[in-house]
Design a protein around this motif. Sequence first.
Motif, PDB file in Angstrom:
ATOM      1  N   LEU A   1       0.786  -1.106  -0.104  1.00 37.96           N
ATOM      2  CA  LEU A   1       0.246   0.024   0.015  1.00 37.96           C
ATOM      3  C   LEU A   1       0.823   1.357  -0.010  1.00 37.96           C
ATOM      4  O   LEU A   1       0.207   2.325  -0.386  1.00 37.96           O
ATOM      5  CB  LEU A   1      -0.938  -0.010   1.241  1.00 37.96           C
ATOM      6  CG  LEU A   1      -2.053  -1.020   1.212  1.00 37.96           C
ATOM      7  CD1 LEU A   1      -2.857  -1.104   2.530  1.00 37.96           C
ATOM      8  CD2 LEU A   1      -3.093  -0.652   0.142  1.00 37.96           C
ATOM      9  N   VAL A   2       1.944   1.218   0.461  1.00 41.30           N
ATOM     10  CA  VAL A   2       2.767   2.278   0.581  1.00 41.30           C
ATOM     11  C   VAL A   2       4.222   2.314  -0.065  1.00 41.30           C
ATOM     12  O   VAL A   2       4.852   1.323  -0.172  1.00 41.30           O
ATOM     13  CB  VAL A   2       3.219   2.478   2.240  1.00 41.30           C
ATOM     14  CG1 VAL A   2       3.971   3.857   2.338  1.00 41.30           C
ATOM     15  CG2 VAL A   2       1.798   2.711   3.066  1.00 41.30           C
ATOM     16  N   GLU A   3       4.509   3.637  -0.716  1.00 44.00           N
ATOM     17  CA  GLU A   3       5.941   3.422  -1.311  1.00 44.00           C
ATOM     18  C   GLU A   3       6.505   4.663  -1.044  1.00 44.00           C
ATOM     19  O   GLU A   3       6.118   5.689  -0.571  1.00 44.00           O
ATOM     20  CB  GLU A   3       5.654   3.133  -2.758  1.00 44.00           C
ATOM     21  CG  GLU A   3       4.886   3.971  -3.583  1.00 44.00           C
ATOM     22  CD  GLU A   3       4.713   3.465  -5.152  1.00 44.00           C
ATOM     23  OE1 GLU A   3       5.109   2.462  -5.500  1.00 44.00           O
ATOM     24  OE2 GLU A   3       4.192   4.360  -5.984  1.00 44.00           O
ATOM     25  N   ILE A   4       7.864   4.719  -1.231  1.00 41.63           N
ATOM     26  CA  ILE A   4       8.713   5.713  -1.255  1.00 41.63           C
ATOM     27  C   ILE A   4       8.063   7.088  -1.962  1.00 41.63           C
ATOM     28  O   ILE A   4       8.040   6.750  -3.074  1.00 41.63           O
ATOM     29  CB  ILE A   4      10.146   5.420  -1.595  1.00 41.63           C
ATOM     30  CG1 ILE A   4      10.728   4.473  -0.566  1.00 41.63           C
ATOM     31  CG2 ILE A   4      10.977   6.930  -1.542  1.00 41.63           C
ATOM     32  CD1 ILE A   4      12.220   4.044  -1.146  1.00 41.63           C
ATOM     33  N   GLY A   5       8.094   8.203  -1.250  1.00 41.48           N
ATOM     34  CA  GLY A   5       7.388   9.416  -1.795  1.00 41.48           C
ATOM     35  C   GLY A   5       6.062   9.572  -1.464  1.00 41.48           C
ATOM     36  O   GLY A   5       5.467  10.672  -2.058  1.00 41.48           O
ATOM     37  N   ASP A   6       5.382   8.981  -0.799  1.00 40.14           N
ATOM     38  CA  ASP A   6       4.065   9.121  -0.356  1.00 40.14           C
ATOM     39  C   ASP A   6       4.162  10.006   0.734  1.00 40.14           C
ATOM     40  O   ASP A   6       4.956  10.136   1.593  1.00 40.14           O
ATOM     41  CB  ASP A   6       3.447   7.637   0.294  1.00 40.14           C
ATOM     42  CG  ASP A   6       3.011   6.897  -0.820  1.00 40.14           C
ATOM     43  OD1 ASP A   6       3.143   7.132  -2.148  1.00 40.14           O
ATOM     44  OD2 ASP A   6       2.600   5.537  -0.609  1.00 40.14           O
ATOM     45  N   ALA A   7       3.083  10.818   0.501  1.00 38.47           N
ATOM     46  CA  ALA A   7       2.722  12.322   1.612  1.00 38.47           C
ATOM     47  C   ALA A   7       2.128  11.728   2.914  1.00 38.47           C
ATOM     48  O   ALA A   7       1.387  10.730   2.900  1.00 38.47           O
ATOM     49  CB  ALA A   7       1.888  13.232   0.737  1.00 38.47           C
ATOM     50  N   VAL A   8       2.689  12.452   3.796  1.00 37.69           N
ATOM     51  CA  VAL A   8       1.973  12.122   5.166  1.00 37.69           C
ATOM     52  C   VAL A   8       1.683  13.777   5.754  1.00 37.69           C
ATOM     53  O   VAL A   8       2.312  14.393   5.563  1.00 37.69           O
ATOM     54  CB  VAL A   8       3.051  11.714   6.392  1.00 37.69           C
ATOM     55  CG1 VAL A   8       2.298  11.241   7.539  1.00 37.69           C
ATOM     56  CG2 VAL A   8       3.807  10.423   5.571  1.00 37.69           C
ATOM     57  N   THR A   9       0.225  13.457   6.179  1.00 40.05           N
ATOM     58  CA  THR A   9      -0.251  14.925   6.893  1.00 40.05           C
ATOM     59  C   THR A   9      -0.851  14.311   8.169  1.00 40.05           C
ATOM     60  O   THR A   9      -1.042  13.435   8.546  1.00 40.05           O
ATOM     61  CB  THR A   9      -1.348  15.381   5.831  1.00 40.05           C
ATOM     62  OG1 THR A   9      -2.168  14.341   5.586  1.00 40.05           O
ATOM     63  CG2 THR A   9      -0.763  15.712   4.518  1.00 40.05           C
ATOM     64  N   TRP A  10      -1.021  15.672   8.952  1.00 41.05           N
ATOM     65  CA  TRP A  10      -1.685  15.472  10.138  1.00 41.05           C
ATOM     66  C   TRP A  10      -3.079  14.926   9.983  1.00 41.05           C
ATOM     67  O   TRP A  10      -4.009  15.370   9.007  1.00 41.05           O
ATOM     68  CB  TRP A  10      -1.870  16.724  10.900  1.00 41.05           C
ATOM     69  CG  TRP A  10      -0.475  17.595  11.007  1.00 41.05           C
ATOM     70  CD1 TRP A  10      -0.322  18.889  10.453  1.00 41.05           C
ATOM     71  CD2 TRP A  10       0.846  17.164  11.435  1.00 41.05           C
ATOM     72  NE1 TRP A  10       1.001  19.301  10.897  1.00 41.05           N
ATOM     73  CE2 TRP A  10       1.670  18.357  11.356  1.00 41.05           C
ATOM     74  CE3 TRP A  10       1.300  16.015  11.942  1.00 41.05           C
ATOM     75  CZ2 TRP A  10       3.156  18.091  11.775  1.00 41.05           C
ATOM     76  CZ3 TRP A  10       2.328  15.814  12.363  1.00 41.05           C
ATOM     77  CH2 TRP A  10       3.452  17.062  12.343  1.00 41.05           C
TER      78      TRP A  10
END
Length: 345
Positions: A143-152
């Motif tokens: 589901l997740v790869e390098i470069g995915d954004a993370v927000t509050w």
Amino acid sequence: MELLKKLTAATGISGREEGIRSLIIKEMKPLVDDLKTDVMGNIIGHCKGKGKKRLVLAAHMDEIGLIVNHVDDKGFLRIIPIGGIDPRTLMAQKVVVHGKKELYGVIGSKPKHVLTDEEMKKALKVEDYYVDLGLPVEKVKKLVEIGDAVTWHRDFTEVGDCYVSKAFDDRIGVYVMLEALKKINGKALPVETYAVATVQEEVGVRGAETSTIGLNPDIGIAIDITLAVDVPGSADHQQITRLGEGAAIKIMDGNSISNPRLVDHMKAVAKKKKIKFQMEILPRGGTDAGALQRAGGSAAVTAISIPTRYGHSSVEMIHKMDVKACIDLLVAYILEAGSKDYILK
Ligand SMILES: [Zn+2]
């Protein structure tokens, strides 16, 4: 209010603004004569005016956040900052990871109980934290790869006379600009007026730089937050602005010195319309005003700043009355733009 809620709930860290961009396009389109986007993702709305001068408003749509730079063999995500993240604000946060789908997670760090005395003394860096998705590694890697954004992961809340949200920087600026466009809609404008929702401000005013080149403003007004350090532990001379004391008119920040004639004009407009205002000098940090001033030749610039406590945290706080003052001041100024000469002699 509903619009402000929607603007802050949308996500878009610098360079990955797609979540917020579509919402702004939808809201701005009916308020302008024409609208376009450019390859970086800036939104440029245009309202026709009578005079030849060009007024460019800019509020940035991006928010600070994190980006995944490693998925470890247990499924924990390592992160790096996008924009000015204070590592102290990461402790115990809930986040959303924008992978193949949106995933909730928490920011973890080693618990106090197992730290050595030496470790206890050290301030944590962003690299010391990780995101825990509560999922087995195989699922995380799908589901997740390098470069995915993370927000509050934080909701918009009304707190006393104030609002608190994860991203008033600078969704409140976008909101003020959109509300001003609503109020001038249908009115004859004195100058060509552009409303730009810029990208990548938080990583160095990048979107405003490129959008300003084509627009060549005579006058530039950034609409952004500024710090309100009217909190325990800070002296009067360190407060920059105070919550509830009105719209802040920028004299200078780390990236621009406002045109003094434009500042005087802005103050005169506020006085005439009985709009509460305060003056702002931000010792460090810049806004789109810097790009508006220099990227398209030379322009007279200032900013209408929304005083904000706890800037660049997940609990940014603004005062309801200041928001109204900022909208009123921007509207009053747009309707008078071009009536004064700002050339310095
Ligand atoms: Zn900002």
